[in-house]
Scaffold this active site. Structure first.
Site, PDB file in Angstrom:
ATOM      1  N   HIS A 166     -27.688  37.943 -69.193  1.00 46.81           N
ATOM      2  CA  HIS A 166     -26.769  36.906 -69.669  1.00 46.81           C
ATOM      3  C   HIS A 166     -25.350  37.420 -69.824  1.00 46.81           C
ATOM      4  O   HIS A 166     -24.389  36.653 -69.744  1.00 46.81           O
ATOM      5  CB  HIS A 166     -27.270  36.344 -71.001  1.00 46.81           C
ATOM      6  CG  HIS A 166     -26.830  34.937 -71.272  1.00 46.81           C
ATOM      7  ND1 HIS A 166     -25.568  34.475 -70.954  1.00 46.81           N
ATOM      8  CD2 HIS A 166     -27.489  33.888 -71.835  1.00 46.81           C
ATOM      9  CE1 HIS A 166     -25.472  33.205 -71.310  1.00 46.81           C
ATOM     10  NE2 HIS A 166     -26.629  32.825 -71.845  1.00 46.81           N
ATOM     11  N   ASP A 387     -34.320  22.743 -54.303  1.00 40.64           N
ATOM     12  CA  ASP A 387     -35.252  22.555 -53.182  1.00 40.64           C
ATOM     13  C   ASP A 387     -34.950  23.584 -52.092  1.00 40.64           C
ATOM     14  O   ASP A 387     -33.904  23.536 -51.451  1.00 40.64           O
ATOM     15  CB  ASP A 387     -35.097  21.123 -52.646  1.00 40.64           C
ATOM     16  CG  ASP A 387     -36.015  20.835 -51.469  1.00 40.64           C
ATOM     17  OD1 ASP A 387     -36.813  21.712 -51.095  1.00 40.64           O
ATOM     18  OD2 ASP A 387     -35.919  19.718 -50.930  1.00 40.64           O
TER      19      ASP A 387
END
Length: 443
Positions: A166, A387
């Site tokens: 992070h 996708d």
């Protein structure tokens, strides 16, 4: 209840290093900023993308893996810091160090576990999900930023697991990378609208907030090492959905109460989801009277800065938001309205960064408080639109919330306007959370 069965096996098929394309232009040293350094106290963010994939392992290896690797390399050419390492440059300064020989570790594995169970919303043992998470290598002197593991469940599905530090970048940047990689794999074309801006000089720090936050982070890291407890073996992860209809009904209750009290505030879908999940979590954990409870959530601050940062600025640029409520208010008859009002007014105050220093100091004070709850993810990340060429994910989990205790927020997979909330709790507490979360919606 979490499903149990005989121990499933995990077979490592291959490990490889995905390098940058030849002649990729890079900036060798990218300094961590005051927006980055507070996140050095957190564990890597672990996201799992579950996909239905009714093909044998041999088909994946012969027909899919090469395009997944080549598209990853091409995408890293734009997001090249993710292939680098974080290392110290002085007593308190750190940088992302990049070279043309950098690479990202990619593991390919095969699992015998039950894909349908692991990809469901139901409570699943965290220990069953951990094997599909990639391992991020590192030492005190040099830490890799990003790793990938693809796990095939023959004739059932596959999981793309990613781990990212992070302090290298926030959720906005990491998800822009994942969306870009998926588009490149699916179509062979890079989405230019997601082209990252890699320029930490844009994040100015005129008052040397970095030094203050570094010192606070260092103290917390040392304290965490001393007080680290093993994970509960009965820890489970589950997801719950607020449908568009649920949101609408809850909003109507809140606005009616606001009208009755002659007040108004920002009452968005996210405010309602935060308020409802927070209340359910507090009730599941049990409430002691006369306690203060806090909800801490990050807000993307790129467009709110003066001057604003580009939307595709690569790195961290979030402001901590802190909402505090008395325990009695969180279990009172008007708890939903009161939580939503507190959250809404907090968000209304986001237009200014004046309290940035004070808010981060307060965050470090509150993180060790068991009555503090944090939030990871956002419905704005559109995780269910990732996708790679074989359809939308069947499930997306942030498994790292099992270590941080945070709520994981995402958009609903099933409909626009809904919100999905993921979390990890011991099985007994999860059963209680489900009772409060689902039960109140059935009224």
């Amino acid at each position: 209840m979490a499903s149990s069965s005989s121990s499933p096996s995990l077979r490592i098929i291959e490990t490889s290093s995905i390098g940058l394309p030849a002649s990729t232009p890079i900036i060798t040293s990218i300094p961590l900023t005051h927006y980055d350094i507070p996140w050095s106290v957190t564990c890597p963010v672990e996201r799992l993308f579950f996909y239905n994939f009714p093909h044998p392992t041999s088909y994946f290896l012969s027909s899919v893996l090469s395009s997944l690797k080549s598209s990853l390399s091409l995408t890293l050419a734009k997001f090249y810091p993710l292939a680098g390492v974080i290392r110290p440059t002085s007593d308190i300064k750190y940088e992302i160090y990049c070279t043309e020989n950098d690479s990202v570790d990619l593991t390919v594995a095969e699992s015998s576990d039950d894909f349908q169970h692991l990809s469901s919303q139901n409570a699943r043992l965290v220990s069953r999900l951990e094997p599909v998470v990639p391992c991020l290598k590192g030492s005190n002197k040099s830490k890799k930023l990003f790793a990938v593991q693809v796990t095939i469940f023959p004739d059932r599905g596959l999981v793309i697991g990613i781990a990212v530090r992070h302090d290298a970048c926030d959720g906005t940047s990491s998800m822009q990378f994942v969306q870009s990689w998926a588009a490149m794999c699916r179509s062979g074309v890079f989405d230019s609208s997601l082209n990252p801006v890699i320029d930490r000089a844009l994040a100015s720090d005129p008052t040397d907030l970095y030094s203050l936050l570094y010192n606070l982070a260092s103290k917390m890291i040392n304290s965490s090492k001393e007080n680290q407890a093993p994970m509960d073996p009965n820890m489970v992860q589950a997801s719950f959905t607020l449908t568009r209809d649920h949101i609408g009904r809850l909003k109507n209750v809140i606005l009616c109460k606001a009208e009755e009290k002659n007040t108004s505030f920002h009452c968005s879908t996210l405010v309602i989801a935060f308020a409802y999940a927070w209340i359910s979590h507090v009730k599941a954990r049990g409430v002691s009277t006369n306690n203060k409870h806090n909800l801490l959530f990050p807000a993307d601050f790129r467009v709110r800065l003066q001057p604003p940062l580009p939307p595709t600025y690569f790195g961290n640029c979030v402001k901590p938001c802190i909402v505090e409520m008395d325990s009695d208010d969180l279990i009172s008859q008007n708890r939903l309205f009161m939580a939503a009002e507190a959250l809404g007014k907090c968000i209304e105050g986001l237009s200014s960064g004046e309290k940035f220093r004070e808010d981060w100091i307060r965050v470090f004070e509150l993180l060790a408080n068991p009555c503090s709850l944090t939030v990871a993810g956002s419905p704005k990340f559109r995780v269910y639109e990732v996708d790679f060429g074989w359809g939308r994910p069947a499930r997306v989990d942030i498994l790292s919330v099992s270590k941080t205790g945070a709520l994981a927020m995402a958009e609903s997979r099933e409909e626009r306007g809904g919100v999905e909330i993921g979390l990890a709790l011991p099985q007994r507490v999860m059963d209680c959370f489900e009772k409060h979360f689902v039960g109140a919606l059935e009224i």
